[in-house]
Design a protein around this motif. Sequence first.
Motif, short mmCIF file in Angstrom:
data_model
loop_
_atom_site.label_atom_id
_atom_site.label_comp_id
_atom_site.label_asym_id
_atom_site.label_seq_id
_atom_site.Cartn_x
_atom_site.Cartn_y
_atom_site.Cartn_z
N LYS A 169 36.23 14.92 83.59
CA LYS A 169 36.23 16.34 83.18
C LYS A 169 35.10 17.10 83.87
O LYS A 169 35.27 18.22 84.36
CB LYS A 169 36.07 16.47 81.67
N GLY A 170 33.93 16.46 83.93
CA GLY A 170 32.78 17.09 84.58
C GLY A 170 33.05 17.34 86.05
O GLY A 170 32.80 18.43 86.57
N SER A 222 35.78 20.11 86.60
CA SER A 222 35.32 21.48 86.34
C SER A 222 34.22 21.88 87.33
O SER A 222 34.14 23.04 87.74
CB SER A 222 34.87 21.66 84.89
N SER A 266 34.70 25.06 89.77
CA SER A 266 33.82 26.23 89.69
C SER A 266 33.09 26.47 91.00
O SER A 266 32.93 27.62 91.42
CB SER A 266 32.86 26.14 88.50
N VAL A 289 27.56 22.59 86.39
CA VAL A 289 28.75 22.55 85.54
C VAL A 289 29.16 21.09 85.30
O VAL A 289 29.46 20.69 84.17
CB VAL A 289 29.91 23.35 86.20
N VAL A 298 29.25 19.70 81.53
CA VAL A 298 30.51 19.29 80.90
C VAL A 298 30.47 17.79 80.58
O VAL A 298 30.88 17.37 79.49
CB VAL A 298 31.72 19.64 81.80
N SER A 299 29.94 16.99 81.52
CA SER A 299 29.91 15.54 81.28
C SER A 299 29.04 15.19 80.07
O SER A 299 29.36 14.27 79.32
CB SER A 299 29.36 14.80 82.51
N THR A 327 30.94 15.51 76.89
CA THR A 327 32.20 14.77 76.77
C THR A 327 31.91 13.27 76.91
O THR A 327 30.77 12.87 77.05
CB THR A 327 33.23 15.23 77.82
#
Lengths: 87, 588
Positions: B495-496, B499, B503, B554, B558-559, B562
Motif C-alpha cells: 500500500k505504501g 500510494s 503521488s 507518502v 502509509v506503510s 498499515t
Amino acid sequence: MTVQDKNAKAYWQANLRLIIGSLIIWALVSYGFGILFRPLLAGIAVGGTDLGFWFAQQGSIITFIILIFFYAWKMNKLDKEFGLDEE
Amino acid sequence: MSQFAINMIFVCGSFALYIAIAIWARAGSTKEFYVAGGGVHPVMNGMATAADWMSAASFISMAGLISVGGYANSTYLMGWTGGYVLLAMLLAPYLRKFGKFTVPDFIGDRFYSSGARLVAVACLIIASVTYVIGQMTGAGVAFSRFLEVSSDAGLIIAAIIVFMYAVLGGMKGITYTQVAQYVVLIVAYTIPAVFISLQLTDTFLPPLGLFSDHVQSGVPLLQKLDEVVRELGFVDYTADVDNKLNMVLFTLSLMIGTAGLPHVIIRFFTVPKVADARWSAGWALVFIAILYLTAPAVASMARLNLMTTIFPNGPTADAIKYEDRPEWIKSWEKTKLIKFDDLNGDGRIQLYNHTPAFEAKATERGWKGNELTVNNDILVLANPEIANLPSWVIGLIAAGGLAAALSTAAGLLLAISSAVSHDLIKGTINPNITEKQELRYARISMGVAIVVATWLGMNPPGFAAQTVALAFGIAAASIFPALMMGIFSKRVNSKGAISGMLSGLIFTCVYIFLYLGWFFIPGTASFENIPANWIFGISPLSIGAVGALINFLVAFGVSSVTEQPPQAIQDLVESVRFPRGAGTAVDH
C-alpha cells in the motif's frame, strides 16, 4: 540471534556506513563545492575562473569515478571478509 | 567531393559496421541476443552501458545548452554523472542479486502486488515516451542537416529509421554492436574538440584547454569569453546563479532519475556477478566521463568561435555582413534552425542579448534587436564547420550524432514494447497469450510510441536535453524511491509503495504539464513557463526531486499505519542485501 545472523548484520552495517560516508563526499563536491559554497571558493582562481566552477564542470565528475571504484573495491573486500561473497 | 557525399559515406559506413557486427555476433551465439552482457567483462559492459546511456541529449544537445547557459547549466554535467554513484551503491548490486530482468518484475515481487507492478509499468512508459520525444528532437536535427531538409522532414525520416532499427531489435541486445557505437560516438565527439582546443588554446586535451590561455589574446579562455559575451549584453559565462535552490533540485532530479531509468538499470541485471555490477557502474562512468569532461570545453569554445564568426573584428566593431556569412550558416539556414532577420536593415548580422539594460548601448550602435536566432541543438553538429575543420571531421560528427540518437531511441522503444507486451499484457491482463501474440503487441506498442513521440517532437516541450531532463524527473519521482525503499526498508509495504509511486508520479507530471502543456500537447499549458510563474522558483525541470521526496514521505507514512509486509517478503529483502547465492539472471 545466531552467529550467522550477527555476521550478516555487521556486514550490512559496514555497508551502510560506507555508503553514508561516500554519499557525504558525493554531495559535498557537487551540491557543496559546485553549487552552494561556490561564493566561498570564489577567491581560489582556476584558469580564468574559480574553484567552484571547476568542481561544477570537472571536479565533481572525477570525484564520482573515484568514489565508485573505491566503493566497489572496498565492498568486494568486505564480501570476502564476512564470507558473503559469491562461491 | 561535396560535404553531402562525405557525410553519406561516414553515416552509411558506420551503419554497415553495426550491421556487420550484429550479424557476426548473432551467428556466434543466439543466447547473447537475449542476455546482453551475460559473461561479458565489466569493462565491455561499461562501454556498452555508456553507449546505451549517451543519447542525442548528451551528444547533440547538452553542450549547446551549456554553451548558452554557461555555469548555470553545469547541472547537466553533474546530474547525468552523479547518478552512477547512486546506482553503484544503492541499486545495482542488490537488483543483480535479485536476478530477474525488468524493473516492474522487482517492484511487483518486492511489494507482492500486481497493482504495484502495474503502477511501475505506467511510470516506466510515461518516463520512456517523454525520453523518446527528446531523442526524436535530436535525431530530427541531425537528419535535417545531414540530408539538407527542413527539421520537420528530418524528424519524420528519423522516425522511420528508428522504427526500422528497433524492429530489427537484435541490434540492441548485442553488446559488441554497442561497443562499436560507443567507439564511433566518442571518436566523433572528441576529435573535433581536440582540433578546436589546439586552435584556440594550443592544448591537446580539451578539458585542460578549457582552463588554459586563449592563444590569440593571451588571457585565460574563460575570461576572454566572459569579456566578449558581456560586451554584447549577455550574462557572464562563468557567472554564479541566484536561484541555488532550483539548481540543487535540478541536479538532484537528474541524478536520481539516472538511477531510476529502466533501460540503464536493466544492464546491471545481467552482469555475471554482484561484484561485477559494482565494477560495471564504475567503468560505465569512466566511458561516459570522457564525453562529459569534453562537453564543457566544446561548449565554451563553440560559443567563443560563434561570437568571433559574427564579430570578426571583436564585439566592439561591426558585425559580419549577411552576404559574407560563412557556408555553415547558409547550410543550417536550409533546416530553418538558424534564422536571420535584418531588423535595422544594415545588411549585417547583429547577434546580441536585447534586454532593457542593453537598450541604450543598442540604440547608440544602431541596433534594433537580435537578428540571428540559433537553435541550441545545432551547436555540437555545427561546431566543426564553425571552426573550419576538414570535411571528414564534419562527416564523422554526423555519424556520431546519429549513432547516439538511434541507439538510445531504439533501446527505449524496446523497453516500452516489452513493458506493454511482457509486463502489462502477459503479466497482468492475459497470461495465456501466445509468443506470437506477445510479439504482435510489442510491435504495435512500438509503432504507437514512435508516432506519439514524433508528433509531439514536432513542437517539443524543450530542446532535446531539456525534454530528456523531464523524463528523468518523472523517473526520479516514481521509480527510484520505490526501488530504494524496496531494498533498504523491510517496513514499506504494497500500500505504501503504490500510494508513494502514484503521488510522486502525479505530482511531478501535473507540475510539468501546467507549464509545458497537458500531455505535452502544444498550446495547452496553463501558465507561461517563465521563472516568475514557478512555485518557489522551482522549474518544471527540477520538480522531479520534490516528487521523489513526496514519494518517500507518502510511502513511509502509509506503510507505518498499515500492516507489516509478510515474512517471506522480509526474507527476500534480507537476501538481496548479501551477494552470496546469486545465480545467473533468469527470465520467468
